[in-house]
Design a protein around this motif. Sequence first.
Motif, PDB file in Angstrom:
ATOM      1  N   THR A   1       0.823  -1.202   0.000  1.00 12.22           N
ATOM      2  CA  THR A   1       0.000   0.000   0.000  1.00 12.22           C
ATOM      3  C   THR A   1       0.859   1.256   0.000  1.00 12.22           C
TER       4      THR A   1
ATOM      5  N   VAL B   1      -9.658   5.758   0.733  1.00 10.40           N
ATOM      6  CA  VAL B   1     -10.159   4.454   0.309  1.00 10.40           C
ATOM      7  C   VAL B   1      -9.534   3.334   1.129  1.00 10.40           C
ATOM      8  N   ASP B   2     -10.369   2.417   1.604  1.00  6.77           N
ATOM      9  CA  ASP B   2      -9.867   1.148   2.123  1.00  6.77           C
ATOM     10  C   ASP B   2      -9.857   0.163   0.974  1.00  6.77           C
ATOM     11  N   LEU B   3      -8.801  -0.649   0.903  1.00  7.11           N
ATOM     12  CA  LEU B   3      -8.708  -1.604  -0.194  1.00  7.11           C
ATOM     13  C   LEU B   3      -7.970  -2.864   0.235  1.00  7.11           C
TER      14      LEU B   3
ATOM     15  N   TYR C   1      -7.830  -2.341   5.535  1.00  6.98           N
ATOM     16  CA  TYR C   1      -9.013  -2.353   6.395  1.00  6.98           C
ATOM     17  C   TYR C   1      -8.662  -2.460   7.876  1.00  6.98           C
TER      18      TYR C   1
ATOM     19  N   LEU D   1      -6.502   1.494 -10.491  1.00  7.39           N
ATOM     20  CA  LEU D   1      -7.086   1.978  -9.240  1.00  7.39           C
ATOM     21  C   LEU D   1      -7.989   3.174  -9.484  1.00  7.39           C
TER      22      LEU D   1
ATOM     23  N   ILE E   1     -12.209   3.470  -8.814  1.00  4.82           N
ATOM     24  CA  ILE E   1     -12.740   4.300  -7.736  1.00  4.82           C
ATOM     25  C   ILE E   1     -13.504   5.521  -8.243  1.00  4.82           C
TER      26      ILE E   1
ATOM     27  N   SER F   1     -19.004   0.736  -2.125  1.00  7.41           N
ATOM     28  CA  SER F   1     -18.040  -0.350  -2.007  1.00  7.41           C
ATOM     29  C   SER F   1     -18.263  -1.316  -3.155  1.00  7.41           C
TER      30      SER F   1
ATOM     31  N   LEU G   1      -9.525  -6.318  -6.851  1.00  6.48           N
ATOM     32  CA  LEU G   1      -9.547  -5.246  -5.866  1.00  6.48           C
ATOM     33  C   LEU G   1     -10.878  -5.245  -5.136  1.00  6.48           C
TER      34      LEU G   1
ATOM     35  N   TYR H   1     -12.847  -2.823  -2.415  1.00  2.10           N
ATOM     36  CA  TYR H   1     -12.651  -1.436  -1.966  1.00  2.10           C
ATOM     37  C   TYR H   1     -13.883  -0.885  -1.257  1.00  2.10           C
ATOM     38  N   ASP H   2     -13.647   0.096  -0.399  1.00  2.00           N
ATOM     39  CA  ASP H   2     -14.687   0.898   0.229  1.00  2.00           C
ATOM     40  C   ASP H   2     -14.253   2.359   0.155  1.00  2.00           C
TER      41      ASP H   2
END
Length: 347
Positions: A8, A116-118, A135, A153, A157, A165, A194, A196-197
């Motif tokens: 990350t 973003v959480d991923l 997360y 990415l 997004i 999400s 991926l 994601y949130d």
Amino acid sequence: MPKAPRLTTALAASAAAVLALSACGGDSSGDAESDASKSSSKASGDDAKDSKDVTLAEPKPADAKAVEAIAVTEAKGKKGPSIKLDDSPVKVSETTRDIRTEGKGEDLADDAYAEVDLAMFSGKDGKAIEGSETYTSSPIVLDLGNAQALPGLIKAIKDQKIGSSGVAVMPPKDLFGSKGMPEYGVDGKDSLVLVYDVRGQLPEKVEGKQKRLGKDMPEVKYNDGKPADITIPKGATKPKKLVTETLIEGKGKTIKKGDTVYVSYTGVTWDDGKVFDSSLKDGRGPFSFPVGGQQVIPAWDKAVEGAKVGDRLLIVAPPKEAYGSQAQGPIKANSTLVFTVDVLGAP
């Protein structure tokens, strides 16, 4: 032997390469811009994209079906999400996403710095890519307007609402290229999955009524999208110790040592009041650093620790809290520096 940095970290460096500023608040021992550019170049592989290409194409039916078939177990507590592939390996011709939850927040701006959480998984067998999951730690910030970012990415997004999400599958050409990133077990042949949130987006500036300071303190006038005007009072004595004033009080979290903070700033020298650097020049955007990590001048580490997200700070840094007896670009040796700093976020 030191451990390799988390994946990350590489993702954030590439997707937010515009954060690589000329380091007005940085350590004089290095060139932050060139270092971050090297990291970005490495992370983005050999398939760089122009900004006009960073859009999500209408998915082919077979690609959409493959993504929709991926089962996701949501993150819970100290455990990140996991996936199960209905048919492996999963491959797509273009980055394809499936929004599982439609967010109820505001729309992400085209040039947003999205929080973003991923988590990423191998398209070959569904196994988690080590170091890719946020997360159980904290979200990363992706610059959606950065043409040099990893296009997969950005495509996954962009054009969503905060709170959304989903799942996306990205082919090698939209991520690390044909070379992959072997140090993280990512080759250049397989797609990556991926999860994601979308948690939020950084504001462009802090909001609130600005406090007026005494006549011997610098005066700050904020300019939307441009460096702030900082006026040094005539005849005022330079402070010999670090001065930190809160011009606007934020209501966000309190910044602790070790937090990664995102700020916008303008800096001038006390002697002539001239701007020597600003994150609001040339469309560069926010600057990030780990508080207390000694990656910026001492004044910044000390002033930002204990501040709140949403604060606007005035920082007057005598030489010992800045660059001391060393010259730094346009900054002369033994200079007292004055900054206005907006604390935009600390995901």
